[in-house]
Design a protein around this motif. Structure first.
Motif, PDB file in Angstrom:
ATOM      1  N   ASN A 122       0.861  -1.179   0.000  1.00  0.00           N
ATOM      2  CA  ASN A 122       0.000   0.000   0.000  1.00  0.00           C
ATOM      3  C   ASN A 122       0.896   1.227   0.000  1.00  0.00           C
ATOM      4  OD1 ASN A 122      -2.672   0.732  -0.262  1.00  0.00           O
ATOM      5  ND2 ASN A 122      -3.005   1.045   1.930  1.00  0.00           N
ATOM      6  N   SER A 159      -2.055   6.376   0.010  1.00  0.00           N
ATOM      7  CA  SER A 159      -3.199   5.557  -0.405  1.00  0.00           C
ATOM      8  C   SER A 159      -4.395   5.796   0.502  1.00  0.00           C
ATOM      9  CB  SER A 159      -2.829   4.070  -0.364  1.00  0.00           C
ATOM     10  OG  SER A 159      -3.981   3.265  -0.587  1.00  0.00           O
ATOM     11  N   TYR A 183      -6.863   3.605   0.514  1.00  0.00           N
ATOM     12  CA  TYR A 183      -7.434   2.274   0.713  1.00  0.00           C
ATOM     13  C   TYR A 183      -6.905   1.652   2.005  1.00  0.00           C
ATOM     14  CZ  TYR A 183      -8.762   2.561  -4.221  1.00  0.00           C
ATOM     15  OH  TYR A 183      -9.299   2.939  -5.416  1.00  0.00           O
ATOM     16  N   SER A 239      -1.744  -1.705  -4.393  1.00  0.00           N
ATOM     17  CA  SER A 239      -0.704  -1.746  -5.417  1.00  0.00           C
ATOM     18  C   SER A 239      -0.070  -3.127  -5.425  1.00  0.00           C
ATOM     19  CB  SER A 239       0.369  -0.682  -5.142  1.00  0.00           C
ATOM     20  OG  SER A 239      -0.178   0.619  -5.146  1.00  0.00           O
ATOM     21  N   SER A 284      -1.488  -0.160  -9.767  1.00  0.00           N
ATOM     22  CA  SER A 284      -1.873   0.575  -8.560  1.00  0.00           C
ATOM     23  C   SER A 284      -3.208   1.252  -8.779  1.00  0.00           C
ATOM     24  CB  SER A 284      -0.822   1.622  -8.189  1.00  0.00           C
ATOM     25  OG  SER A 284      -1.246   2.361  -7.052  1.00  0.00           O
ATOM     26  N   SER A 298      -3.900   3.585  -6.418  1.00  0.00           N
ATOM     27  CA  SER A 298      -3.715   4.823  -5.650  1.00  0.00           C
ATOM     28  C   SER A 298      -2.594   5.654  -6.261  1.00  0.00           C
ATOM     29  CB  SER A 298      -3.402   4.505  -4.185  1.00  0.00           C
ATOM     30  OG  SER A 298      -2.196   3.775  -4.067  1.00  0.00           O
TER      31      SER A 298
END
Length: 338
Positions: free
Chosen positions: A200, A204, A206, A211, A229, A231
């Motif tokens: 990550n 990010s 999320y 990723s 990815s 993000s």
């Protein structure tokens, strides 16, 4: 009576394109809607002025409407139950990806479909684009010689909100099957192993790893690499990914948006440290409909011609294996055989 009598299972936003396509066909009719909320199924019929019944149970819907085809556009967690009930009731199924939430469930579904003698085709709409068909056909023709490597970059920064933001592996689970399936389609080969590193990235939004980098060994000896990815802000790729396919005679590039390009060794030029190359055309001759409509055309054609669809479940499960193999590799830190 039209040859294909369709029950639509799942009446959310994803179903709209499926329903609209069926209503425009001369060989199909929708005879029932199914949803866990009966009012949603009734509303789907009313929006289109259809006087057809609404149900909360797919088996009952099939029995009462004499359907022979089910559109499964339910959530992934429901696919196993819906497909199993449909084929056991004597219906073919066209369904949204993924086949199931786990590899074990996907295998169970496939076993039930095979035992029933019915067809189950899965929506992989990114195969049905003129440029990707041109790439595939050019490779099959030998334009760049023997393929040694396929590379796909997928970098976007979608702010979905909702369930994806909370998923453990949003990129691999929710999106990567499209690119993995494209690699199989382009190369004509299947994955035999995978090493995946999920992470990550800073910034990010999320919760889970959004990723990943994956290395797949393919059945023809080539290597497929995936860098992706969800993000990544700036310099976005297309949703179809940015591709480089390297062969023994040259390379094809496709950015997912513009027509593909190809450079091959110019044999008319003398040998040198860096061989001279020339650009050659990548013919785009496929004239089918694109996207969801193109995939549905192939699905219906498979029924008429009594053959598996290009995206039949027996083929699509190989793309699913890439997803779940990548997740296992990321979790264990080891290469996984598929």
């Amino acid at each position: 009576m039209k040859p294909y009598r369709i029950v639509v299972a799942g009446c959310g936003g994803m179903s709209n394109r499926w329903i609209d396509d069926a209503l425009a066909r001369d060989d199909a009719e929708i005879v029932g809607f199914v949803d866990i909320r009966e009012e949603s199924a009734k509303a789907a019929a009313e929006r289109r002025g259809l006087r057809i019944p609404a149900f909360t149970d797919v088996s009952r819907a099939i029995e009462e409407t004499n359907a022979n085809l089910v559109f499964d556009v339910t959530i992934p967690a429901s696919h196993k139950a819906v497909v199993s009930a449909a084929v056991e009731a004597g219906c073919h199924v066209f369904g949204e990806k993924p086949m199931a939430e786990t590899m074990e469930d996907a295998k169970t579904v496939l076993e039930r479909v095979r035992a029933s003698g019915k067809r189950y085709a899965v929506m992989q709409n990114r195969r049905y684009l003129k440029p990707i068909r041109a790439v595939r056909d050019s490779i099959e023709s030998g334009l760049i010689g023997q393929v040694g490597a396929l590379h796909a970059d997928f970098f976007l920064g979608p702010h979905f909100g909702g369930f994806r933001d909370a998923m453990d592996s949003p990129l691999i689970v929710d999106m990567a099957i499209h690119t993995f399936d494209q690699a199989r389609f382009i190369s004509g080969a299947d994955a035999v192993s995978v090493y995946c590193h999920e992470y990550n990235a800073p910034g990010s939004w999320y919760k889970g790893n959004a990723s990943a980098v994956c290395i797949f060994e393919m059945s023809d000896g080539s290597v497929f690499t995936y860098r992706g990815s969800w993000s990544a802000e700036g310099f976005k790729t297309s949703w179809e990914a940015d591709w480089r396919i390297v062969g023994s005679l040259g390379t094809i590039r496709w950015d997912g948006e513009t027509p593909p390009r190809c450079e091959v060794v110019d044999e008319a030029q003398p040998p040198s440290f860096l061989r001279a190359v020339k650009e050659v055309p990548v013919p785009m001759t496929w004239n089918g409909r694109e996207g969801h409509e193109g995939c549905l055309d192939e699905m219906f054609a498979s029924l008429r011609e009594n053959r598996p669809a290009e995206t039949d479940a027996s083929d699509n499960i190989k793309s699913m294996a890439m997803v779940f193999g990548a997740l296992e590799s990321a979790a264990t830190g080891k290469k996984v055989m598929l």
